[in-house]
Design an enzyme around this catalytic site. Structure first.
Site: not given
Ligand code: 0O3
Ligand code: SF4
Length: 503
Positions: A461, A321, A419
């Site tokens: 995810s 990202e 995350n």
């Protein structure tokens, strides 16, 4: 208080099996059940004597499938017989412990018969998914009842080498050698048994951006003949990627691995304009699964850079990202990872500076960096609302809440998922032991010994099935009361791109 001398009961049908298992144990009670469990009164007596001890059934077995070799271990996920099926829910946890000892372990259904199985009967049993056969486990599980139980069997014969084959002797020796090695894993399993409370952090698991990205690939797979190419992992989760690969998705690192004119999906983490240009030049048909909230940060990067700002991007070097966002204005963007990086920053004009964030950072850590930037550059501009997204924020709040009430926190997620890793760190900052596990097979039983309350979460995810599998395996160690601890309710939903909107 359980001492190593009486922490578990191991039941073995044959004397050689019992002696082999006994040699690897540092305590516990080994009971000889006799072939076909004929001496079941001995087992019943031991069960009465130790009413709350977990019981392992250990012995040899015949393999029904070709990938099992003599000496391999089978941990039964269930044992089938003419009378019904026993589920051995802690099987993946036992298997993980055995693998940690360097043993080759297979987990799957076993079947009990009242006779030696030859071909072609073995092949027929395998058709229903059974991987090994024995003549006692189901009967013994009937006796054991509802207490925690595990079945560990070592392979002697295989579909191509029946019991009459001369190789049965070395096969038997290999099996007994493996049985000698299982003791430490059985002790660990016994120490981890017990009733538990499981606090489920809510929200957990898939966010709207991941739902959308996975659905894009699934819809393309429904529509196109495989392969469907995806640049990078669609989301950072091995189960998601593995499932899609089995359906025909091909994950590539770079676009030059995609054939001309093929369809390629960009992952949820976004791409830099340079990657879009390359796809254009190669005539690729792009379906963009970039999360709209990542795309929003890209838009901010373009706007700040257009205004002539130096843009500080708070994030982790090398993350996909971050690489995508940096690529929007590579000459004007500076990555800042830690507060201590701020002192060394040099900018063209301290009056023209702004900042952005990677969407999956730990809120408190990212704020520390932003504060350091504000202190150093009073003119600093930032996004109207934080770039750390709703899903990251909610999952961190939820895991923090369960960590406060738990002795141990488990987070389902892959090691490359930013995350998910942050969820572990957030729990640890509450003073609670916390571990990231890619699947139930990564849980170390040593973590669970003496632990009554476990907090459970999953990264954005990580599919919910991973959490279900963990709860199920824990329920094989004792009664589990699973309770939801919901700190926020999510209603976010992103529309699909036009290429896949209509089925
Ligand atoms: O960015 P991260 O490594 O956390 O990515 P995951 O694990 O694939 O989770 C989805 C989050 C995302 C696509 C970027 O915000
Ligand atoms: Fe989008 Fe947030 Fe999910 Fe990332 S974590 S995909 S930014 S919703």
């Amino acid at each position: 208080m359980t001492t190593p001398d009486d922490d578990l009961i191991v039941v073995s049908p044959l004397l050689l099996e019992a002696l082999s298992v006994r040699r690897g144990l540092s305590g516990g009670r080994v009971v000889l059940a006799g072939p076909h469990a004929r001496r079941s009164s001995r087992v019943a007596r031991a069960l009465r004597q130790y009413p709350d001890r977990p019981v392992a059934v250990a012995g040899v077995a015949g393999a029904l499938v070709h990938d099992l070799k003599p000496g391999d271990l089978v941990v039964a996920s269930e044992v089938r017989s003419a009378q019904g099926t026993h589920h051995c829910r802690s099987a993946p946890l036992v298997a993980a412990q055995l693998r940690a000892l360097g043993l080759t372990v297979h987990v799957g259904p076993m079947v009990e018969t009242d006779h030696v199985v030859w071909q072609p009967e073995g092949a027929r049993l395998a058709l229903d998914g059974a991987i090994a056969v024995d003549m006692e486990s189901s009967r013994l599980l009937d006796l054991i009842g509802s207490r925690p139980a595990a079945v560990v069997r070592a392979v002697v014969d295989t579909p191509t080498r029946s019991l009459l084959h001369p190789a049965t002797v070395p096969g038997g020796i290999a099996a007994l050698r493996s049985l000698r090695a299982i003791g430490p894993a059985l002790h660990r399993w016994a120490a981890a048994t017990g009733d538990r409370d499981v606090l489920l952090a809510g929200p957990r698991s898939f966010c709207a951006g991941v739902e959308r990205a996975v659905e894009i690939v699934e819809r393309l797979l429904d529509r196109h003949a495989p392969p469907v190419y995806v640049r990078k992992q669609i989301v950072h989760n091995s189960r998601v990627v593995g499932d899609l690969e089995r359906r025909g998705a091909v994950f590539v690192d770079e676009l030059d691995e995609v054939p001309e004119n093929a369809t390629v999906v960009f992952s949820a983490h976004g791409v830099s304009p340079a990657v879009r240009d390359e796809a254009d030049e190669r005539g690729l048909d792009v379906v963009d699964a970039t999360c709209p909230l990542v795309a929003k940060v890209h838009g901010e990067a373009r706007r700040y850079a257009r205004d002539g700002d130096t843009v500080f991007l708070i994030g982790h070097a090398g993350h996909e990202e971050v690489e995508g966002t940096l690529g929007e204005a590579p000459d004007r963007t500076v990555l800042v990872e830690r507060p201590e990086d701020v002192a060394g920053l040099e900018v063209e004009d301290p009056g023209r500076v702004s900042y952005l964030m990677q969407t999956t950072l730990a809120l408190d850590e990212a704020e520390e960096v932003a504060d350091a930037l504000r202190d150093r550059f009073p003119a600093l501009r930032g996004p109207g609302s934080d770039d750390i997204c709703y899903a990251t924020t909610n999952r961190q709040d939820a895991v923090r809440a369960v960590a406060r009430e738990s002795e141990l926190v488990l987070v389902a997620g892959s090691a490359n998922s930013s995350n998910s890793r942050r969820l572990v760190e957030v729990a640890q900052r509450e003073g609670t032991r916390a571990y990231l596990v890619d699947s139930v097979h990564e849980i170390d039983l040593a973590w669970l010994a003496g632990v009554r309350t476990i907090g459970l979460s999953a990264g954005a995810s990580a599919p919910t099935v991973l959490v279900d599998e963990i709860v199920d395996a824990l329920a094989g160690l004792g009664a589990v009361e699973a309770r939801e601890r919901t700190t926020a309710t999510e209603t976010v939903n992103f529309s699909l791109p036009k290429e896949v909107r209509h089925r």
